[in-house]
Design an enzyme around this catalytic site. Structure first.
Site, short mmCIF file in Angstrom:
data_model
loop_
_atom_site.label_atom_id
_atom_site.label_comp_id
_atom_site.label_asym_id
_atom_site.label_seq_id
_atom_site.Cartn_x
_atom_site.Cartn_y
_atom_site.Cartn_z
N ASP A 104 56.67 -22.85 50.23
CA ASP A 104 57.05 -22.09 49.03
C ASP A 104 58.56 -21.83 49.00
OD1 ASP A 104 55.20 -21.30 47.06
OD2 ASP A 104 54.26 -19.83 48.39
N LYS A 139 46.49 -26.14 42.65
CA LYS A 139 47.27 -26.62 43.80
C LYS A 139 46.38 -27.49 44.69
CE LYS A 139 50.40 -22.71 43.61
NZ LYS A 139 50.85 -21.41 44.12
N GLN A 188 49.09 -17.15 48.42
CA GLN A 188 49.25 -16.89 46.98
C GLN A 188 49.61 -15.43 46.75
OE1 GLN A 188 49.26 -19.27 44.70
NE2 GLN A 188 49.52 -17.92 42.95
N1 GUN Z 1 52.18 -16.63 42.59
C1 GUN Z 1 52.71 -17.09 41.44
N2 GUN Z 1 53.49 -18.16 41.68
C2 GUN Z 1 53.46 -18.37 43.02
C3 GUN Z 1 54.08 -19.33 43.88
O1 GUN Z 1 54.82 -20.21 43.46
N3 GUN Z 1 53.77 -19.21 45.20
C4 GUN Z 1 52.97 -18.24 45.69
N4 GUN Z 1 52.75 -18.21 47.00
N5 GUN Z 1 52.39 -17.34 44.92
C5 GUN Z 1 52.64 -17.41 43.60
#
Ligand code: GUN
Length: 281
Positions: free
Chosen positions: A120, A53, A97
């Site tokens: 998100d 990311k 996350q």
């Molecule tokens: N963990 C796995 N996929 C995601 C996501 O798309 N966003 C977040 N915040 N955590 C994750």
């Protein structure tokens, strides 16, 4: 029939290029978009996701602020950090996350993020906005899937769509987005009695269950558009989706590969949400 491949990696590349142009435009006006990414603990998969990311942000001209916190972090320490980022005008998006260590209530964490920085799309305000057709942030995976359907030129109005999976971050929002696009939507899940009976009627199938190769070609209508959200390891440790690609590709009209399908689109839509947040700010 051999299906067309819906190349998520290539579509994501063009979306990132467009994000880059919008980021440059904002930066030229002294408003560089900024995304804060919080990683608590050192789960190996989460570490890789977060690294990707941050790399995507750098390549698109979005400033990223990666904050790593120890696995022993208390809930109140994390909430305080989020409140500070909520108030920081240089930060337009906040991503914590998941999963989080056991001592931290993930729901409380998500609800502490300011809804206008919820890139998100997990906040209850974002879910409510989607449910009622108001402006909010869409969860990245279902948003990316809609972009893929648009790219494939899939007619949605009146189409039979089957979503397999009912999670808050994929299945439920996916069903709402398809409904908003005037599809006739069925949500199937682990307790659905005869899955194949539903999927064989579907013009569009979105598989988001997390079970390796559970959707096979004999369960599909010829020409169907098949979107595979799954990311699993098979018994040999090989990466695979929820769809049995080889048999499904003989029946489907369009199909997404794993890897290189939905995954890159999820990452790209996080950038789109971050740009949106910065433009709205
Ligand atoms: N963990 C796995 N996929 C995601 C996501 O798309 N966003 C977040 N915040 N955590 C994750």
């Amino acid at each position: 029939m051999t299906a067309h491949i819906l190349d998520g990696a290539s579509l994501a590349r063009s979306i990132r290029a467009e994000v880059g142009r919008r980021a440059a435009e904002l930066s030229a006006h002294g408003r560089q978009p900024g995304l804060a990414v919080l990683l608590v603990g050192d789960d190996p998969a989460s570490t890789v996701y977060v690294r990707n990311k941050v790399k995507d942000c750098e390549e698109s001209g979005i400033r990223s602020l990666l904050e790593r916190m120890p696995a022993s972090t208390t809930e109140s320490a994390l909430l305080s950090r989020i409140r500070a980022l909520n108030a920081d005008p240089a930060i337009h998006g906040i991503l914590v996350q998941l999963p989080l260590p056991a001592q931290i209530d993930a729901r409380k964490v998500i609800e502490t993020i300011a809804p206008d920085k919820d890139v998100d799309g997990f906040h209850v305000a974002s879910a409510g906005a989607l449910m009622t057709g108001q402006r909010g942030f869409l969860p990245c995976t279902p948003y990316g899937v809609m972009k893929m359907l648009e790219f494939a030129g899939t007619p949605l109005a009146g189409a039979e769509a089957v979503v397999i999976g009912r999670s808050n971050i994929v299945g439920k929002p996916q069903a709402l987005l398809l409904l908003q696009a005037d599809a006739t939507v069925t949500i199937c899940h682990s307790r659905t009695r005869n899955l194949a009976e539903h999927t064989r009627r579907a013009d569009i199938v979105v598989a988001a269950v997390g079970r390796a190769r559970m959707l096979t070609g004999d369960m599909l209508k010829p020409g169907a558009v098949v979107i595979d959200v799954g990311m699993n390891r098979d018994a040999q440790g090989k990466l695979c989706g929820d769809v049995d690609f080889d048999s499904a590709a003989k029946v489907a009209g369009w199909i997404t590969p794993v890897p290189g399908g939905v995954g890159p689109m999820t990452r790209a839509m996080l950038l789109v949400n971050t740009i949106e947040a910065a433009e709205r700010a």
